[in-house]
Write an enzyme that holds these catalytic residues in place. Structure first.
Site, PDB file in Angstrom:
ATOM      1  N   ASN A  27       0.871  -1.193   0.000  1.00 16.91           N
ATOM      2  CA  ASN A  27       0.000   0.000   0.000  1.00 16.91           C
ATOM      3  C   ASN A  27       0.903   1.237   0.000  1.00 16.91           C
ATOM      4  O   ASN A  27       2.126   1.118   0.168  1.00 16.91           O
ATOM      5  CB  ASN A  27      -0.969  -0.030   1.191  1.00 16.91           C
ATOM      6  CG  ASN A  27      -0.248  -0.097   2.512  1.00 16.91           C
ATOM      7  OD1 ASN A  27       0.543   0.784   2.845  1.00 16.91           O
ATOM      8  ND2 ASN A  27      -0.469  -1.160   3.267  1.00 16.91           N
ATOM      9  N   VAL A  36      -0.614 -10.775   0.956  1.00 18.01           N
ATOM     10  CA  VAL A  36       0.725 -11.150   0.511  1.00 18.01           C
ATOM     11  C   VAL A  36       1.773 -10.210   1.136  1.00 18.01           C
ATOM     12  O   VAL A  36       2.904 -10.633   1.432  1.00 18.01           O
ATOM     13  CB  VAL A  36       0.788 -11.189  -1.044  1.00 18.01           C
ATOM     14  CG1 VAL A  36       0.695  -9.829  -1.681  1.00 18.01           C
ATOM     15  CG2 VAL A  36       2.030 -11.898  -1.517  1.00 18.01           C
ATOM     16  N   ASP A  37       1.403  -8.968   1.376  1.00 21.28           N
ATOM     17  CA  ASP A  37       2.290  -7.987   2.028  1.00 21.28           C
ATOM     18  C   ASP A  37       2.705  -8.501   3.417  1.00 21.28           C
ATOM     19  O   ASP A  37       3.905  -8.534   3.761  1.00 21.28           O
ATOM     20  CB  ASP A  37       1.519  -6.659   2.141  1.00 21.28           C
ATOM     21  CG  ASP A  37       2.398  -5.453   2.428  1.00 21.28           C
ATOM     22  OD1 ASP A  37       3.625  -5.607   2.452  1.00 21.28           O
ATOM     23  OD2 ASP A  37       1.834  -4.357   2.621  1.00 21.28           O
ATOM     24  N   SER A 124      -3.775  -6.450  -6.416  1.00 22.63           N
ATOM     25  CA  SER A 124      -5.122  -5.855  -6.251  1.00 22.63           C
ATOM     26  C   SER A 124      -6.277  -6.857  -6.195  1.00 22.63           C
ATOM     27  O   SER A 124      -7.426  -6.445  -6.046  1.00 22.63           O
ATOM     28  CB  SER A 124      -5.435  -4.833  -7.365  1.00 22.63           C
ATOM     29  OG  SER A 124      -4.785  -3.612  -7.119  1.00 22.63           O
ATOM     30  N   THR A 125      -6.003  -8.162  -6.337  1.00 26.86           N
ATOM     31  CA  THR A 125      -7.120  -9.122  -6.419  1.00 26.86           C
ATOM     32  C   THR A 125      -7.602  -9.627  -5.063  1.00 26.86           C
ATOM     33  O   THR A 125      -8.505 -10.454  -4.994  1.00 26.86           O
ATOM     34  CB  THR A 125      -6.762 -10.344  -7.300  1.00 26.86           C
ATOM     35  OG1 THR A 125      -5.675 -11.055  -6.681  1.00 26.86           O
ATOM     36  CG2 THR A 125      -6.391  -9.931  -8.704  1.00 26.86           C
TER      37      THR A 125
HETATM   38  N1  AR6 Z   1       1.699 -15.732  -2.094  1.00 20.75           N
HETATM   39  C1  AR6 Z   1       1.116 -15.390  -3.268  1.00 20.75           C
HETATM   40  N2  AR6 Z   1      -0.080 -14.768  -3.346  1.00 20.75           N
HETATM   41  C2  AR6 Z   1      -0.695 -14.471  -2.177  1.00 20.75           C
HETATM   42  C3  AR6 Z   1      -0.154 -14.776  -0.910  1.00 20.75           C
HETATM   43  C4  AR6 Z   1       1.111 -15.438  -0.903  1.00 20.75           C
HETATM   44  N3  AR6 Z   1       1.718 -15.770   0.246  1.00 20.75           N
HETATM   45  N4  AR6 Z   1      -1.017 -14.349   0.062  1.00 20.75           N
HETATM   46  C5  AR6 Z   1      -2.073 -13.811  -0.584  1.00 20.75           C
HETATM   47  N5  AR6 Z   1      -1.888 -13.893  -1.929  1.00 20.75           N
HETATM   48  P1  AR6 Z   1      -3.756  -8.904  -1.213  1.00 20.75           P
HETATM   49  P2  AR6 Z   1      -4.201  -6.414  -2.706  1.00 20.75           P
HETATM   50  C6  AR6 Z   1      -2.767 -13.425  -3.023  1.00 20.75           C
HETATM   51  O1  AR6 Z   1      -4.950  -8.667  -0.387  1.00 20.75           O
HETATM   52  O2  AR6 Z   1      -5.545  -6.861  -3.159  1.00 20.75           O
HETATM   53  C7  AR6 Z   1      -2.507  -5.580   2.075  1.00 20.75           C
HETATM   54  O3  AR6 Z   1      -2.965  -5.417   3.384  1.00 20.75           O
HETATM   55  C8  AR6 Z   1      -4.235 -13.266  -2.703  1.00 20.75           C
HETATM   56  O4  AR6 Z   1      -4.898 -14.507  -2.874  1.00 20.75           O
HETATM   57  O5  AR6 Z   1      -2.523  -9.404  -0.583  1.00 20.75           O
HETATM   58  O6  AR6 Z   1      -3.283  -5.764  -3.719  1.00 20.75           O
HETATM   59  C9  AR6 Z   1      -1.594  -4.439   1.622  1.00 20.75           C
HETATM   60  O7  AR6 Z   1      -0.865  -3.890   2.680  1.00 20.75           O
HETATM   61  C10 AR6 Z   1      -4.667 -12.267  -3.767  1.00 20.75           C
HETATM   62  O8  AR6 Z   1      -5.035 -12.943  -4.966  1.00 20.75           O
HETATM   63  O9  AR6 Z   1      -3.310  -7.567  -2.028  1.00 20.75           O
HETATM   64  C11 AR6 Z   1      -2.558  -3.464   1.049  1.00 20.75           C
HETATM   65  O10 AR6 Z   1      -3.101  -2.619   2.044  1.00 20.75           O
HETATM   66  C12 AR6 Z   1      -3.406 -11.450  -4.042  1.00 20.75           C
HETATM   67  O11 AR6 Z   1      -2.353 -12.128  -3.350  1.00 20.75           O
HETATM   68  C13 AR6 Z   1      -3.650  -4.333   0.457  1.00 20.75           C
HETATM   69  O12 AR6 Z   1      -3.615  -5.549   1.179  1.00 20.75           O
HETATM   70  C14 AR6 Z   1      -3.457 -10.020  -3.584  1.00 20.75           C
HETATM   71  O13 AR6 Z   1      -4.172  -9.905  -2.369  1.00 20.75           O
HETATM   72  C15 AR6 Z   1      -3.379  -4.670  -0.989  1.00 20.75           C
HETATM   73  O14 AR6 Z   1      -4.449  -5.399  -1.516  1.00 20.75           O
END
Ligand code: AR6
Length: 177
Positions: A27, A36-37, A124-125
């Site tokens: 973010n 993932v973050d 973003s997903t």
């Molecule tokens: N490895 C690969 N993909 C993953 C993992 C992993 N270990 N964990 C989750 N995913 P998101 P965003 C996938 O929410 O939508 C955070 O709090 C998950 O299934 O991580 O860009 C940040 O700090 C999904 O398909 O990221 C921001 O505030 C994808 O990663 C916000 O979330 C992205 O999900 C960003 O939201």
């Protein structure tokens, strides 16, 4: 090297991937979060956050669609490229262009940092609510466009955490390649 051999698709956890760079869906604060973050900061340890803090001091975070690079702490990767995806708000706020920009900025930064391989999650997903089908289309078309115009990075790995996104990426790759 043929385009097809420059793209890989993996189902799993991006923190385990041994690419030169893995991409974080961060973010604008660069201070960490969930999804993932959170997984990347937990597995990589405090070095990544310490690097992010230096970037925050120098330029005050990271804007949506842009990317910054840090070392990867305890991860098998060498670098983490932090990019900020758009929050989906119905599609009228340039979300598609901003998501494409995340992929382009990350690939450009990887090339500038001499990374031969880079792994992407579905930016973003998750928490940001971007429709997965649209996001997969943008991810695949933007990556292919970049690879056709650039020799570095050589390899791009799509790392899909869930079955639905994995199938969508596979489908888009099969259609285009
Ligand atoms: N490895 C690969 N993909 C993953 C993992 C992993 N270990 N964990 C989750 N995913 P998101 P965003 C996938 O929410 O939508 C955070 O709090 C998950 O299934 O991580 O860009 C940040 O700090 C999904 O398909 O990221 C921001 O505030 C994808 O990663 C916000 O979330 C992205 O999900 C960003 O939201």
């Amino acid at each position: 090297m043929p385009l097809k051999t420059r793209i890989q698709l993996i189902k799993g956890d991006i923190t385990q991937i041994q690419a030169d760079a893995i991409v974080n869906a961060a973010n604008t604060s660069l201070l960490g979060g969930g999804g993932v973050d959170g997984a990347i900061h937990r597995a990589g340890g405090p070095e990544i956050l310490a690097n992010c803090r230096k970037i925050i001091l120098a330029q005050g975070g990271c804007r949506t669609g842009e990317a910054v690079i840090t070392t990867a702490g305890n991860l098998p990767a060498e670098f983490v490229i932090h990019t900020v995806g758009p929050v989906w708000s119905g599609g009228t706020n340039d979300e598609e262009k901003k998501l494409s920009s995340c992929y382009k900025s990350s690939l450009k930064l990887a090339a500038e940092s001499n990374c031969t391989s880079i792994a992407f999650p579905g930016i973003s997903t998750g928490a940001y609510g971007f429709p997965k089908d649209k996001a997969a289309e943008i991810a695949v078309t933007t990556v292919i466009d970049f690879l056709l115009k650039n020799t570095q990075p050589k390899t791009v790995i799509f790392v899909c955490y869930d079955e639905e996104y994995y199938c969508l990426i596979q489908q888009k790759l099969n259609t285009i390649l």
